[in-house]
Design a protein around this motif. Structure first.
Motif, mmCIF file in Angstrom:
data_model
loop_
_atom_site.group_PDB
_atom_site.id
_atom_site.type_symbol
_atom_site.label_atom_id
_atom_site.label_comp_id
_atom_site.label_asym_id
_atom_site.label_seq_id
_atom_site.Cartn_x
_atom_site.Cartn_y
_atom_site.Cartn_z
ATOM 1 N N SER A 15 -74.442 -18.437 -92.048
ATOM 2 C CA SER A 15 -75.281 -19.034 -93.049
ATOM 3 C C SER A 15 -74.821 -18.908 -94.558
ATOM 4 N N LEU A 16 -74.315 -17.954 -94.824
ATOM 5 C CA LEU A 16 -73.667 -17.520 -96.315
ATOM 6 C C LEU A 16 -72.354 -18.188 -96.400
ATOM 7 N N ILE A 17 -71.614 -18.198 -95.302
ATOM 8 C CA ILE A 17 -70.348 -19.013 -95.525
ATOM 9 C C ILE A 17 -70.555 -20.220 -95.680
ATOM 10 N N GLU A 18 -71.382 -20.871 -94.868
ATOM 11 C CA GLU A 18 -71.688 -22.346 -95.166
ATOM 12 C C GLU A 18 -72.289 -22.678 -96.482
ATOM 13 N N ALA A 19 -73.467 -21.792 -96.980
ATOM 14 C CA ALA A 19 -73.641 -21.899 -98.251
ATOM 15 C C ALA A 19 -72.761 -21.775 -99.475
ATOM 16 N N GLN A 20 -71.742 -21.007 -99.402
ATOM 17 C CA GLN A 20 -70.592 -21.101 -100.355
ATOM 18 C C GLN A 20 -69.783 -22.402 -100.147
ATOM 19 N N ALA A 21 -69.741 -22.697 -98.867
ATOM 20 C CA ALA A 21 -68.761 -23.954 -98.749
ATOM 21 C C ALA A 21 -69.638 -25.102 -99.372
ATOM 22 N N SER A 22 -70.828 -24.926 -99.431
ATOM 23 C CA SER A 22 -71.587 -26.177 -99.955
ATOM 24 C C SER A 22 -71.643 -25.868 -101.572
ATOM 25 N N GLY A 23 -71.301 -24.620 -102.127
ATOM 26 C CA GLY A 23 -71.146 -24.647 -103.408
ATOM 27 C C GLY A 23 -72.683 -24.096 -104.086
ATOM 28 N N ASN A 24 -73.297 -23.342 -103.210
ATOM 29 C CA ASN A 24 -74.350 -22.577 -103.608
ATOM 30 C C ASN A 24 -74.367 -21.193 -103.743
ATOM 31 N N PRO A 25 -74.933 -20.658 -105.020
ATOM 32 C CA PRO A 25 -74.789 -19.184 -105.368
ATOM 33 C C PRO A 25 -75.665 -18.471 -104.406
ATOM 34 N N ILE A 26 -75.440 -17.196 -104.137
ATOM 35 C CA ILE A 26 -76.336 -16.446 -103.148
ATOM 36 C C ILE A 26 -76.940 -15.188 -103.824
ATOM 37 N N VAL A 27 -78.126 -15.008 -103.235
ATOM 38 C CA VAL A 27 -78.769 -14.023 -103.518
ATOM 39 C C VAL A 27 -79.231 -13.163 -102.121
ATOM 40 N N SER A 28 -78.802 -11.939 -101.995
ATOM 41 C CA SER A 28 -78.846 -11.365 -100.860
ATOM 42 C C SER A 28 -78.882 -9.735 -100.734
ATOM 43 N N THR A 29 -79.573 -9.229 -99.604
ATOM 44 C CA THR A 29 -79.377 -7.879 -99.387
ATOM 45 C C THR A 29 -77.940 -7.203 -98.882
ATOM 46 N N ASN A 30 -77.565 -6.315 -99.281
ATOM 47 C CA ASN A 30 -76.066 -5.784 -98.931
ATOM 48 C C ASN A 30 -76.205 -4.882 -97.681
ATOM 49 N N VAL A 31 -75.950 -5.589 -96.507
ATOM 50 C CA VAL A 31 -76.074 -5.010 -95.164
ATOM 51 C C VAL A 31 -74.788 -5.714 -94.407
ATOM 52 N N GLY A 32 -74.478 -5.037 -93.210
ATOM 53 C CA GLY A 32 -73.646 -5.250 -92.570
ATOM 54 C C GLY A 32 -72.167 -6.104 -93.099
ATOM 55 N N GLY A 33 -71.989 -7.284 -92.683
ATOM 56 C CA GLY A 33 -70.696 -7.686 -93.309
ATOM 57 C C GLY A 33 -70.834 -8.857 -94.462
ATOM 58 N N ILE A 34 -72.033 -8.734 -95.193
ATOM 59 C CA ILE A 34 -72.225 -9.666 -96.128
ATOM 60 C C ILE A 34 -71.308 -9.384 -97.301
ATOM 61 N N GLU A 35 -70.907 -8.191 -97.531
ATOM 62 C CA GLU A 35 -70.052 -7.970 -98.453
ATOM 63 C C GLU A 35 -68.805 -8.292 -98.446
ATOM 64 N N ASN A 36 -68.364 -8.823 -97.206
ATOM 65 C CA ASN A 36 -67.181 -9.562 -97.052
ATOM 66 C C ASN A 36 -67.308 -10.757 -97.291
ATOM 67 N N VAL A 37 -68.356 -11.403 -97.193
ATOM 68 C CA VAL A 37 -68.700 -12.898 -97.401
ATOM 69 C C VAL A 37 -68.856 -13.041 -98.859
ATOM 70 N N ILE A 38 -69.432 -12.434 -99.577
ATOM 71 C CA ILE A 38 -69.962 -12.599 -100.941
ATOM 72 C C ILE A 38 -69.164 -11.933 -101.699
ATOM 73 N N SER A 39 -68.329 -12.154 -103.085
ATOM 74 C CA SER A 39 -67.838 -11.452 -104.219
ATOM 75 C C SER A 39 -68.826 -11.300 -104.957
ATOM 76 N N ALA A 40 -69.599 -9.996 -104.996
ATOM 77 C CA ALA A 40 -70.468 -9.396 -105.836
ATOM 78 C C ALA A 40 -70.533 -9.861 -107.283
ATOM 79 N N ASP A 41 -71.358 -10.421 -107.876
ATOM 80 C CA ASP A 41 -71.251 -10.985 -109.245
ATOM 81 C C ASP A 41 -70.328 -11.823 -109.500
ATOM 82 N N GLU A 42 -69.765 -12.592 -108.400
ATOM 83 C CA GLU A 42 -68.846 -13.756 -108.713
ATOM 84 C C GLU A 42 -69.354 -14.985 -108.024
ATOM 85 N N THR A 43 -69.328 -14.813 -106.599
ATOM 86 C CA THR A 43 -70.145 -15.822 -106.021
ATOM 87 C C THR A 43 -71.476 -15.812 -105.542
ATOM 88 N N GLY A 44 -72.192 -14.363 -105.722
ATOM 89 C CA GLY A 44 -73.487 -14.079 -105.291
ATOM 90 C C GLY A 44 -73.970 -12.629 -106.156
#
Length: 104
Positions: free
Chosen positions: A23-52
Motif C-alpha cells: 500500500s505504501l509502494i502504491e502510495a508513492q507511485a501515485s505521488g502521495n507523501p506518507i506518514v507511518s510508524t517505523n516497523v518491519g520493512g517500512i523503512e525500506n519503502v520510505i526515505s525518511a524525511d524525503e518521501t514521508g
C-alpha cells in the motif's frame, strides 16, 4: 487503487507489525507523501524525511506532528511527491536484482 490514491493528499499507516507494505509502494507511485510508524520493512519503502515521515510505535505526539507538518505545508507535500520517483525505481530494481548505474 490508483483511483483511490489519486484522490488523496497524504497516506497514513499506523501499523504495529508490517512486512513490506504494498500500500505504501502504491502510495508513492501515485505521488502521495506518507506518514507511518517505523516497523518491519517500512523503512525500506520510505526515505525518511524525503518521501514521508516515520515515527516509533506508540509515539502519538510525533505521529501527529508529522501529519500536521504535511497538512499545513503544501510545499513539503509537493517536494516529497517529486522525490518519490527515485525511491520507487530503487525499490523496483532491488526487488528484481537488476544492477544499474543510471536510468533515463
Amino acid at each position: 487503487m490508483d483511483e483511490v490514491n489519486a484522490g488523496m493528499d497524504i497516506i497514513c499507516l499506523t501499523s504495529k507489525n508490517e512486512g513490506t507494505p504494498v500500500s505504501l509502494i502504491e502510495a508513492q507511485a501515485s505521488g502521495n507523501p506518507i506518514v507511518s510508524t517505523n516497523v518491519g520493512g517500512i523503512e525500506n519503502v520510505i526515505s525518511a524525511d524525503e518521501t514521508g515521515y516515520l515515527s516509533e510505535i506508540g509515539d502519538l505526539e510525533q505521529f501527529s506532528n508529522n501529519l500536521l507538518k504535511l497538512i499545513d505545508n503544501e510545499d513539503i507535500r509537493n517536494d516529497m511527491s517529486k522525490k518519490r520517483d527515485t525511491k520507487i525505481i530503487s525499490i523496483l530494481f532491488r526487488k528484481s536484482n537488476i544492477k544499474h548505474k543510471s536510468i533515463i
